[in-house]
Design an enzyme around this catalytic site. Structure first.
Site, PDB file in Angstrom:
ATOM      1  N   LYS A 138      74.606  62.767  70.304  1.00 24.11           N
ATOM      2  CA  LYS A 138      74.331  63.244  68.956  1.00 24.11           C
ATOM      3  C   LYS A 138      75.535  64.046  68.482  1.00 24.11           C
ATOM      4  CE  LYS A 138      69.905  62.317  67.812  1.00 24.11           C
ATOM      5  NZ  LYS A 138      69.495  61.749  66.511  1.00 24.11           N
ATOM      6  N   ASP A 166      75.601  59.241  66.989  1.00 28.67           N
ATOM      7  CA  ASP A 166      74.708  59.322  65.834  1.00 28.67           C
ATOM      8  C   ASP A 166      75.003  60.587  65.058  1.00 28.67           C
ATOM      9  OD1 ASP A 166      72.719  59.129  63.978  1.00 28.67           O
ATOM     10  OD2 ASP A 166      71.052  59.310  65.375  1.00 28.67           O
ATOM     11  N   GLU A 195      76.538  55.868  64.262  1.00 26.53           N
ATOM     12  CA  GLU A 195      75.522  55.672  63.227  1.00 26.53           C
ATOM     13  C   GLU A 195      75.794  56.564  62.027  1.00 26.53           C
ATOM     14  OE1 GLU A 195      71.526  56.072  64.815  1.00 26.53           O
ATOM     15  OE2 GLU A 195      72.199  55.332  66.766  1.00 26.53           O
ATOM     16  N   ASP A 218      71.604  53.011  60.045  1.00 27.07           N
ATOM     17  CA  ASP A 218      70.331  53.517  60.559  1.00 27.07           C
ATOM     18  C   ASP A 218      69.437  53.881  59.376  1.00 27.07           C
ATOM     19  OD1 ASP A 218      68.213  54.851  61.712  1.00 27.07           O
ATOM     20  OD2 ASP A 218      69.386  56.446  62.605  1.00 27.07           O
ATOM     21  N   LYS A 240      64.108  51.457  63.763  1.00 26.60           N
ATOM     22  CA  LYS A 240      63.102  52.397  64.260  1.00 26.60           C
ATOM     23  C   LYS A 240      61.760  51.965  63.665  1.00 26.60           C
ATOM     24  CE  LYS A 240      66.384  56.165  64.843  1.00 26.60           C
ATOM     25  NZ  LYS A 240      66.957  57.391  64.307  1.00 26.60           N
TER      26      LYS A 240
END
Length: 327
Positions: A138, A166, A195, A218, A240
């Site tokens: 992250k 991300d 992302e 995303d 997702k």
């Protein structure tokens, strides 16, 4: 011969989270959601409906109301149209797919581990990964320069490692460029994708083309104007399902990505272990050559209904659930 008898139930769960789990602007102390159970004759199916705070467009209360309407229609033999609420559409479609045997039992329990914690323990864990070494970092939570240095250290220390990053649209283009400045150009091709680095898609596209660091869509995948297509610098889309919608919608996105030469990654939205095991089955079914992004179970203090292999978290069953409705 008469129609098989149908029955249905809605349960509510609340699982305690580990301390320190923050979603955008709020600390998540519990993960709250619904489980639905459908039965028709000897066949049965489960689904999880768990809007993710700060990310889902619907609240749990709205999801509960829509779920009740959908199940009441199913009980009298009507076809349930996919709900406009993504979490409801996904959970109901999973329960129906289990009921009818559409969702295969085989699962892909590989996961791209999230890189956090003590560096020595992290390096040991990454070194021990079997097969393709893919991990996730992250970025965008701290200074962009710090993120660049961390990524650079990981790529330098572990020559076989590929990273998924991300940023959740957290950077300006200038900050994204300062991140890239600290990543050795010789190692940038081992960043599988980053992302949504920037606040706009055009800024992210420009970043990818200027730095050679591939990006993935995303948040964009869930926006009305998004089209899956091949673009310079774009490597993947992240799906997702809790935030996207029904199984058929997820399958459509996977097929579009593959046709465009893009990787499609099935990823979690902090579902319970029941939802995660279903996502692992979906990943094996729709994206068998791609490691899914499912390393979120350890954010919780317990599992629910179905255990994840090798997890040592306690497993709760229906005794831990509040039955909201049954018919």
């Amino acid at each position: 011969m008469g129609a098989l008898t149908r029955s249905a139930a809605i349960y509510r769960y609340r699982l305690p989270m580990e301390a320190g789990v923050v979603l955008r602007n709020q600390r998540l102390k519990t993960r709250d959601g619904l489980l639905i159970h459908l039965q028709q004759g000897e066949q049965q199916g489960w689904g999880e409906i768990a809007p993710l705070p700060e990310f889902s467009q619907e609240t749990l209360e709205q999801a509960q109301q829509a779920t009740l309407i959908g199940l009441q229609a199913w009980l009298v033999g009507e076809d349930m149209a996919a709900s406009e609420l993504p979490s409801v559409a996904f959970g109901i479609s999973c329960a129906l797919a289990e009921l009818t045997g559409l969702l295969p039992l085989r699962a892909d329990y590989r996961k791209a581990p999230l890189c956090t914690g003590d560096p020595d323990e992290l390096f040991a864990m990454l070194n021990a990964l079997p097969g393709e070494k893919v991990a996730k970092v992250k970025v965008g939570l701290y200074e962009a320069v710090r993120d660049g240095m961390v990524v650079n250290v990981l790529l330098e220390a572990l020559p076989e490692l590929k990273l998924r990053l991300d940023a959740n649209r957290s950077w300006t283009r200038a900050k994204a460029d300062s991140f890239a400045k600290y990543v050795n150009p010789a190692w940038r091709d081992r960043i599988a994708f980053l992302e949504e680095p920037c606040k706009t898609r055009d800024e992210s596209r420009g970043f990818a083309q200027a730095t050679g660091i591939a990006i993935a869509w995303d948040e964009s995948v869930r926006e009305a104007d998004f089209v899956v297509q091949a673009e310079p610098g774009v490597a993947a889309i992240v799906i997702k399902p809790t935030l996207v919608g029904s199984l058929s919608r997820c399958r459509e996105l996977v097929e579009q990505a593959h046709q465009a030469g893009l990787t499609a990654v099935i990823s979690s939205s902090i579902e319970s272990s029941l939802g995660l095991t279903q996502l692992a089955r979906i990943a094996h079914w729709l994206t068998p050559d791609t490691i899914p992004g499912l390393d979120t179970l350890d954010l919780m203090q317990a599992q629910l209904m179905r255990g994840w292999p090798e997890s040592r978290l306690p497993l709760l069953n229906t005794d831990a659930l509040e039955c909201l409705w049954r018919s």
